[in-house]
Design a protein around this motif. Structure first.
Motif, PDB file in Angstrom:
ATOM      1  N   ASP A  19       0.822  -1.210   0.000  1.00 55.13           N
ATOM      2  CA  ASP A  19       0.000   0.000   0.000  1.00 55.13           C
ATOM      3  C   ASP A  19       0.857   1.261   0.000  1.00 55.13           C
ATOM      4  O   ASP A  19       0.540   2.235  -0.691  1.00 55.13           O
ATOM      5  CB  ASP A  19      -0.940   0.004   1.215  1.00 55.13           C
ATOM      6  CG  ASP A  19      -2.088  -0.980   1.063  1.00 55.13           C
ATOM      7  OD1 ASP A  19      -2.594  -1.125  -0.055  1.00 55.13           O
ATOM      8  OD2 ASP A  19      -2.470  -1.612   2.066  1.00 55.13           O
ATOM      9  N   SER A  20       1.948   1.258   0.758  1.00 55.82           N
ATOM     10  CA  SER A  20       2.813   2.435   0.797  1.00 55.82           C
ATOM     11  C   SER A  20       3.538   2.659  -0.525  1.00 55.82           C
ATOM     12  O   SER A  20       3.702   3.795  -0.974  1.00 55.82           O
ATOM     13  CB  SER A  20       3.856   2.286   1.915  1.00 55.82           C
ATOM     14  OG  SER A  20       3.254   2.229   3.184  1.00 55.82           O
ATOM     15  N   ILE A  21       3.957   1.565  -1.154  1.00 52.95           N
ATOM     16  CA  ILE A  21       4.796   1.650  -2.342  1.00 52.95           C
ATOM     17  C   ILE A  21       3.985   1.915  -3.617  1.00 52.95           C
ATOM     18  O   ILE A  21       4.434   2.651  -4.502  1.00 52.95           O
ATOM     19  CB  ILE A  21       5.616   0.352  -2.504  1.00 52.95           C
ATOM     20  CG1 ILE A  21       6.642   0.231  -1.367  1.00 52.95           C
ATOM     21  CG2 ILE A  21       6.322   0.301  -3.857  1.00 52.95           C
ATOM     22  CD1 ILE A  21       7.293  -1.140  -1.280  1.00 52.95           C
ATOM     23  N   THR A  22       2.812   1.343  -3.726  1.00 52.68           N
ATOM     24  CA  THR A  22       2.095   1.359  -5.005  1.00 52.68           C
ATOM     25  C   THR A  22       0.958   2.372  -5.082  1.00 52.68           C
ATOM     26  O   THR A  22       0.361   2.532  -6.146  1.00 52.68           O
ATOM     27  CB  THR A  22       1.508  -0.037  -5.313  1.00 52.68           C
ATOM     28  OG1 THR A  22       0.513  -0.367  -4.327  1.00 52.68           O
ATOM     29  CG2 THR A  22       2.606  -1.097  -5.301  1.00 52.68           C
ATOM     30  N   ARG A  23       0.653   3.053  -3.987  1.00 56.10           N
ATOM     31  CA  ARG A  23      -0.457   4.001  -3.997  1.00 56.10           C
ATOM     32  C   ARG A  23       0.046   5.422  -3.766  1.00 56.10           C
ATOM     33  O   ARG A  23       1.120   5.642  -3.234  1.00 56.10           O
ATOM     34  CB  ARG A  23      -1.477   3.643  -2.911  1.00 56.10           C
ATOM     35  CG  ARG A  23      -2.142   2.289  -3.100  1.00 56.10           C
ATOM     36  CD  ARG A  23      -3.244   2.088  -2.089  1.00 56.10           C
ATOM     37  NE  ARG A  23      -3.870   0.775  -2.222  1.00 56.10           N
ATOM     38  CZ  ARG A  23      -4.976   0.421  -1.582  1.00 56.10           C
ATOM     39  NH1 ARG A  23      -5.567   1.266  -0.767  1.00 56.10           N
ATOM     40  NH2 ARG A  23      -5.491  -0.791  -1.755  1.00 56.10           N
ATOM     41  N   LYS A  27       3.893   6.659  -4.433  1.00 50.34           N
ATOM     42  CA  LYS A  27       4.314   5.702  -5.453  1.00 50.34           C
ATOM     43  C   LYS A  27       5.281   6.294  -6.473  1.00 50.34           C
ATOM     44  O   LYS A  27       6.164   5.586  -6.978  1.00 50.34           O
ATOM     45  CB  LYS A  27       3.093   5.097  -6.160  1.00 50.34           C
ATOM     46  CG  LYS A  27       2.297   6.051  -7.025  1.00 50.34           C
ATOM     47  CD  LYS A  27       1.108   5.332  -7.652  1.00 50.34           C
ATOM     48  CE  LYS A  27       0.332   6.220  -8.608  1.00 50.34           C
ATOM     49  NZ  LYS A  27       1.109   6.556  -9.822  1.00 50.34           N
ATOM     50  N   ASP A  28       5.163   7.575  -6.773  1.00 51.66           N
ATOM     51  CA  ASP A  28       6.026   8.167  -7.793  1.00 51.66           C
ATOM     52  C   ASP A  28       7.436   8.453  -7.294  1.00 51.66           C
ATOM     53  O   ASP A  28       8.312   8.829  -8.084  1.00 51.66           O
ATOM     54  CB  ASP A  28       5.396   9.455  -8.323  1.00 51.66           C
ATOM     55  CG  ASP A  28       4.146   9.190  -9.154  1.00 51.66           C
ATOM     56  OD1 ASP A  28       4.002   8.063  -9.659  1.00 51.66           O
ATOM     57  OD2 ASP A  28       3.301  10.105  -9.277  1.00 51.66           O
ATOM     58  N   LEU A 195       7.009  10.419   6.111  1.00 48.82           N
ATOM     59  CA  LEU A 195       7.414   9.970   4.779  1.00 48.82           C
ATOM     60  C   LEU A 195       7.381  11.121   3.782  1.00 48.82           C
ATOM     61  O   LEU A 195       8.249  11.219   2.901  1.00 48.82           O
ATOM     62  CB  LEU A 195       6.508   8.842   4.307  1.00 48.82           C
ATOM     63  CG  LEU A 195       6.657   7.508   5.048  1.00 48.82           C
ATOM     64  CD1 LEU A 195       5.655   6.499   4.509  1.00 48.82           C
ATOM     65  CD2 LEU A 195       8.080   6.962   4.937  1.00 48.82           C
ATOM     66  N   ALA A 196       6.391  12.001   3.909  1.00 41.33           N
ATOM     67  CA  ALA A 196       6.261  13.127   2.983  1.00 41.33           C
ATOM     68  C   ALA A 196       7.441  14.092   3.096  1.00 41.33           C
ATOM     69  O   ALA A 196       7.749  14.816   2.149  1.00 41.33           O
ATOM     70  CB  ALA A 196       4.953  13.871   3.246  1.00 41.33           C
ATOM     71  N   GLY A 197       8.108  14.103   4.237  1.00 38.94           N
ATOM     72  CA  GLY A 197       9.298  14.920   4.392  1.00 38.94           C
ATOM     73  C   GLY A 197      10.574  14.144   4.164  1.00 38.94           C
ATOM     74  O   GLY A 197      11.519  14.644   3.539  1.00 38.94           O
ATOM     75  N   MET A 198      10.615  12.919   4.647  1.00 37.12           N
ATOM     76  CA  MET A 198      11.848  12.136   4.587  1.00 37.12           C
ATOM     77  C   MET A 198      12.222  11.754   3.157  1.00 37.12           C
ATOM     78  O   MET A 198      13.403  11.808   2.775  1.00 37.12           O
ATOM     79  CB  MET A 198      11.702  10.880   5.443  1.00 37.12           C
ATOM     80  CG  MET A 198      12.978  10.069   5.582  1.00 37.12           C
ATOM     81  SD  MET A 198      12.785   8.700   6.759  1.00 37.12           S
ATOM     82  CE  MET A 198      14.446   8.006   6.711  1.00 37.12           C
ATOM     83  N   LEU A 199      11.250  11.361   2.349  1.00 35.11           N
ATOM     84  CA  LEU A 199      11.564  10.934   0.980  1.00 35.11           C
ATOM     85  C   LEU A 199      12.146  12.078   0.143  1.00 35.11           C
ATOM     86  O   LEU A 199      13.192  11.890  -0.515  1.00 35.11           O
ATOM     87  CB  LEU A 199      10.324  10.326   0.323  1.00 35.11           C
ATOM     88  CG  LEU A 199       9.874   8.984   0.920  1.00 35.11           C
ATOM     89  CD1 LEU A 199       8.511   8.566   0.352  1.00 35.11           C
ATOM     90  CD2 LEU A 199      10.913   7.890   0.678  1.00 35.11           C
TER      91      LEU A 199
END
Length: 215
Positions: A19-23, A27-28, A195-199
């Motif tokens: 769910d984390s990787i493909t949605r 995902k992008d 995740l929205a900040g770390m990536l």
């Protein structure tokens, strides 16, 4: 303009990984998805960043230790997320578990006590205290001199570190926090913010590393 780093992520076969990787919304960020049991057959030199998401089974990571260390020594960034227990498959990592309090926030005025370790570090342009505050599983202890703490408790217990020395010219980023798990399991909004900040931080700093002139 520097070229966007190539980001690969391991899929450990869990629903929260999928769910984390493909949605959306993440995902992008991932150019390649590698199933955990296929990693040994993959030439990791094609990637700039390799992310091991939360709760990937350390039993299957241990045999990959040499391959993962070689990836970093060749210049790659390896990211070990929470509950992957990198102390069991990489050298010079200390870890101490601690009781997990899932309900601390029910107490009025409660504060988990996390903070960004160095306000001047680049990660603080992407993450703040509220983005990394959900609960604790343990701490990296003792911290190796090469490991710079990025997130810690008020008592100085490290929850995330960056190491740009041990595997130079590559780097290691490791955290005890498990945002992929909680985001993929659809609870704890702070984990989505993390995740929205770390990536973007990982990608932007990797681009800067790759474009920096050689010493």
């Amino acid at each position: 303009m520097s070229q966007k780093p190539i980001v690969a992520i391991i899929d450990g076969g869990q629903h929260y990984h999928h769910d984390s990787i493909t949605r959306e919304p993440f995902k992008d960020f991932f150019d390649h998805v590698i199933y955990l049991r296929d990693v040994a057959k993959i030439d990791l030199s094609a990637f700039d960043i390799l992310i091991i998401p939360c709760r990937t089974n350390a039993y299957y990571l241990a045999p990959l230790s040499g391959q993962l260390q070689a990836f970093m020594r060749a210049g790659g960034t390896l990211v070990a997320m929470g509950e992957t227990f990198p102390d069991t498959w990489l050298p010079d990592i200390g870890f101490r578990s601690m009781p997990t309090n899932f309900w601390w926030w029910l107490t009025p005025g409660a504060d988990l006590g996390l903070r960004m370790s160095d306000p001047n570090h680049a990660v603080c342009r992407y993450l703040g205290k509220d983005d990394v505050t959900f609960h604790l599983h343990g701490a990296f202890e003792p911290l190796h001199p090469n490991q710079k703490s990025l997130v810690e408790t008020s008592e100085g217990e490290c929850q995330m570190f960056e190491d740009v020395i041990s595997y130079a010219p590559g780097r290691l980023v490791a955290t005890t926090l498990d945002p992929f798990f909680h985001h993929g399991a659809f609870f704890m909004p702070a984990t989505t913010r993390m995740l929205a900040g770390m990536l973007p931080w990982l990608i932007d700093t990797e681009a800067a590393r790759k474009s920096a002139p050689a010493a």
